[in-house]
Design a protein around this motif. Structure first.
Motif, short mmCIF file in Angstrom:
data_model
loop_
_atom_site.label_atom_id
_atom_site.label_comp_id
_atom_site.label_asym_id
_atom_site.label_seq_id
_atom_site.Cartn_x
_atom_site.Cartn_y
_atom_site.Cartn_z
N GLU A 170 0.61 -1.30 -0.10
CA GLU A 170 -0.14 -0.07 0.04
C GLU A 170 0.87 1.18 0.13
O GLU A 170 0.54 2.23 -0.81
N CYS A 171 2.01 1.19 0.71
CA CYS A 171 2.83 2.33 0.67
C CYS A 171 3.47 2.52 -0.67
O CYS A 171 3.64 3.81 -1.17
N LEU A 172 3.89 1.45 -1.14
CA LEU A 172 4.48 1.55 -2.63
C LEU A 172 3.61 2.26 -3.63
O LEU A 172 3.87 2.83 -4.70
N ASP A 173 2.34 1.63 -3.66
CA ASP A 173 1.29 2.19 -4.49
C ASP A 173 0.99 3.51 -4.24
O ASP A 173 0.85 4.17 -5.24
N ALA A 174 1.08 4.10 -3.10
CA ALA A 174 0.79 5.58 -2.67
C ALA A 174 1.95 6.29 -3.43
O ALA A 174 1.40 7.45 -4.23
N ASP A 175 2.95 5.78 -3.46
CA ASP A 175 4.18 6.44 -3.96
C ASP A 175 3.93 6.34 -5.50
O ASP A 175 4.21 7.45 -6.33
N THR A 176 3.66 5.18 -6.05
CA THR A 176 3.31 5.21 -7.64
C THR A 176 2.31 6.30 -8.01
O THR A 176 2.33 6.98 -9.02
N GLU A 177 1.40 6.32 -7.23
CA GLU A 177 -0.05 7.11 -7.47
C GLU A 177 0.59 8.79 -7.49
O GLU A 177 0.25 9.38 -8.63
N ALA A 178 1.28 8.92 -6.56
CA ALA A 178 1.57 10.50 -6.58
C ALA A 178 2.80 10.69 -7.38
O ALA A 178 2.63 11.97 -8.16
N GLY A 179 3.89 10.14 -7.29
CA GLY A 179 4.85 10.43 -8.11
C GLY A 179 5.71 11.46 -7.68
O GLY A 179 6.64 12.24 -8.42
N ALA A 180 5.66 12.11 -6.36
CA ALA A 180 6.48 13.15 -5.77
C ALA A 180 7.87 12.81 -5.51
O ALA A 180 8.23 11.49 -5.38
N PRO A 181 8.63 13.62 -5.86
CA PRO A 181 10.28 13.50 -5.56
C PRO A 181 10.54 13.02 -4.08
O PRO A 181 11.56 12.53 -3.79
N VAL A 182 9.77 13.56 -3.08
CA VAL A 182 10.02 13.57 -1.70
C VAL A 182 9.05 12.84 -0.98
O VAL A 182 7.94 13.12 -1.28
N ILE A 183 9.43 12.07 -0.14
CA ILE A 183 8.65 11.33 0.84
C ILE A 183 8.76 11.67 2.32
O ILE A 183 10.01 11.03 2.78
N ALA A 184 7.81 12.04 2.93
CA ALA A 184 7.83 11.98 4.71
C ALA A 184 7.07 11.06 5.15
O ALA A 184 5.99 10.93 4.93
N VAL A 185 7.65 10.05 5.79
CA VAL A 185 6.92 9.22 6.75
C VAL A 185 6.74 9.40 7.92
O VAL A 185 7.85 9.58 8.71
N ALA A 186 5.62 9.62 8.33
CA ALA A 186 5.18 10.14 9.56
C ALA A 186 4.23 9.15 10.36
O ALA A 186 4.29 8.04 10.01
N GLY A 187 3.52 9.78 11.50
CA GLY A 187 2.42 9.00 12.14
C GLY A 187 1.60 9.84 12.80
O GLY A 187 1.47 11.09 12.56
N GLY A 188 1.24 9.06 14.13
CA GLY A 188 2.04 8.11 14.87
C GLY A 188 3.44 8.10 15.01
O GLY A 188 4.03 9.04 14.64
N GLU A 189 3.89 7.03 15.59
CA GLU A 189 5.34 6.80 15.59
C GLU A 189 5.62 5.45 14.68
O GLU A 189 5.44 4.58 14.81
N PRO A 190 6.43 6.11 13.37
CA PRO A 190 6.59 5.02 12.42
C PRO A 190 7.66 3.86 12.63
O PRO A 190 7.40 2.90 12.41
N LEU A 191 8.53 4.21 13.84
CA LEU A 191 9.18 2.95 14.14
C LEU A 191 8.47 1.91 14.91
O LEU A 191 9.00 0.83 15.24
N LEU A 192 7.36 2.10 15.24
CA LEU A 192 6.17 0.94 15.89
C LEU A 192 5.77 0.01 14.68
O LEU A 192 5.28 -1.03 14.99
N HIS A 193 5.92 0.15 13.40
CA HIS A 193 5.45 -0.29 12.31
C HIS A 193 6.66 -1.63 12.05
O HIS A 193 7.69 -1.11 11.49
N LYS A 194 6.21 -2.68 12.21
CA LYS A 194 7.14 -3.75 11.74
C LYS A 194 7.79 -3.90 10.46
O LYS A 194 8.85 -4.30 10.28
N GLU A 195 7.03 -3.41 9.63
CA GLU A 195 7.47 -3.40 8.03
C GLU A 195 8.32 -2.37 7.54
O GLU A 195 8.75 -1.95 6.60
#
Length: 395
Positions: free
Chosen positions: A63-88
């Motif tokens: 789902e994260c990769l699909d979001a990148d494909t759809e938007a096509g932005a050169p920069v991605i900010a991964v936020a949350g919540g706390e992203p480091l809680l995400h196992k993947e």
């Protein structure tokens, strides 16, 4: 400089291409929020007031990769919540870097030392650590003692490992310009690569509603800070024109599509900060959102907003139109003495609509439907043969 030269060149080329092709609306940064769950409960945060079932949701790697494909932005900010809680999360970051996207992983750093071995330094990757001022300021902001000390220890360890590290500093009403300026001096001395700063957005569900800045206070605060910073060579990860806007020198309008958000609900309308509905695809977000209904002067909830997620894209686009202007501001810094630019009129803004609950209820119904057990398969019963027929068959 705070932003690597190659990143600035590639992002600049991307923006110029959009202008040349006359694309009216385009994303500059994809805001990716794979979960809402956090290990802090900050008083100024609007992301913690969800039922446990929603806090337990996670966007998958695909789902994260699909979001990148759809938007096509050169920069991605991964936020949350706390992203480091995400196992993947390590797999998500590696996959985005492999696509040559500039990735900023936003974290409160409480898990950074523990999780650091799961990541590798890379020119396309940077830690973006939440740090809202000196120890007393930051610990008060996050409502927990000792967080500043742990975050700084993690920053120093990450720098020693060769990672790029920036800080994300959100300021609230009552901030002392002298203390903020001293804090900026301190993080520069730590070797932090850059500072991202902005006033806090007035989340309607945030527990603390008393310390959000209005626009006039925001402009005066940043003018006072930048005046103290003259000649100190603070490094910011933001456009000089956005900083000039914070100091009251630009009459910018919001471009919320510049930093679209994809989270566990879908594509959030209209922006990262304001959840007024969700689209199933990026195309639907861009084409079906009534953009003119939002922004300062258009909508009550946007009245005091001066946050980078809405206005930095405006500044970047302005830099393409007026390169001489950004060169001047970059050289001399934001203006701190001349009269401020005229404020946007709020006379015709529409009243706020409060729709948080209905979106949460809809999501809860969706999750409940997923858990509902499927009906057992229907079995067609075959009637037993009459006894006489059975006897005949036996003979």
């Amino acid at each position: 400089m705070a932003v690597p030269i190659m990143q600035a060149v590639r992002v600049g080329a991307y923006v110029v291409k959009q202008h040349v092709t006359r694309r009216k609306r385009y994303p500059l940064v994809l805001m990716l929020e794979p979960l809402f769950r956090c290990n802090l409960a900050c008083a100024g945060c609007g992301k913690i007031d969800y039922p446990a079932q929603i806090l337990n949701q996670r966007m998958t790697l695909q789902e994260c990769l699909d979001a990148d494909t759809e938007a096509g932005a050169p920069v991605i900010a991964v936020a949350g919540g706390e992203p480091l809680l995400h196992k993947e999360m390590p797999d998500i970051i590696r996959a985005l870097i492999a696509r040559k996207k500039y990735v900023y992983l936003c974290t409160n750093a409480l898990l950074l030392e523990k999780k650091m071995d799961d990541y590798e330094p890379n020119p396309f990757f940077s830690w973006d650590v939440h740090l809202d001022g000196d120890p007393a300021m930051h610990d008060a902001s996050v409502c927990q003692d000792g967080v500043y000390e742990r975050a700084v220890a993690a920053i120093k360890k990450a720098k020693a490992r060769g990672f790029r590290v920036s800080i994300n500093c959100t300021l609230f009403d009552g901030a002392d310009p002298k203390r903020v300026a001293a804090f900026f001096d301190e993080v520069m001395a730590m070797g932090v690569d850059g500072i991202m700063t902005a006033p806090g957005y007035a989340y309607e569900r945030a527990p603390d509603q008393e310390h959000f800045l209005n626009r006039h206070k925001t402009k005066q605060l940043f003018r006072d800070i930048f005046r103290l910073g003259k000649g100190k060579k603070w490094r910011f990860t933001q456009s000089p024109l956005f900083l000039n806007f914070l100091a009251g020198n630009e009459q910018y309008h919001c471009t919320p599509w510049g930093k679209p958000l994809r989270n566990v609900f879908g594509w959030q309308r209209p922006c990262y900060l304001l959840g007024e509905g969700y689209a199933k695809s990026f195309e639907e977000l861009m084409t079906d959102t009534d953009w003119d209904a939002y922004g300062t002067g258009n909508y009550e909830k946007c009245a005091d907003c001066m946050v980078h997620s809405g206005y930095e894209s405006t500044a970047v686009m302005d830099a393409v139109r007026r390169p001489w202007h950004i060169a001047k501001v970059a050289l001399f810094g934001p203006e701190t003495e001349k009269p401020m630019a005229p404020e946007i009129s709020l006379a015709n803004q529409r009243p706020a609509e409060y729709v948080f609950t209905q979106h949460v209820d809809a999501k809860m119904e969706e999750l409940a439907a997923r858990k509902k057990p499927a009906a057992p398969p229907r079995v067609n019963k075959v009637a037993a043969a009459p006894a006489a027929e059975t006897a005949d068959a036996a003979d």
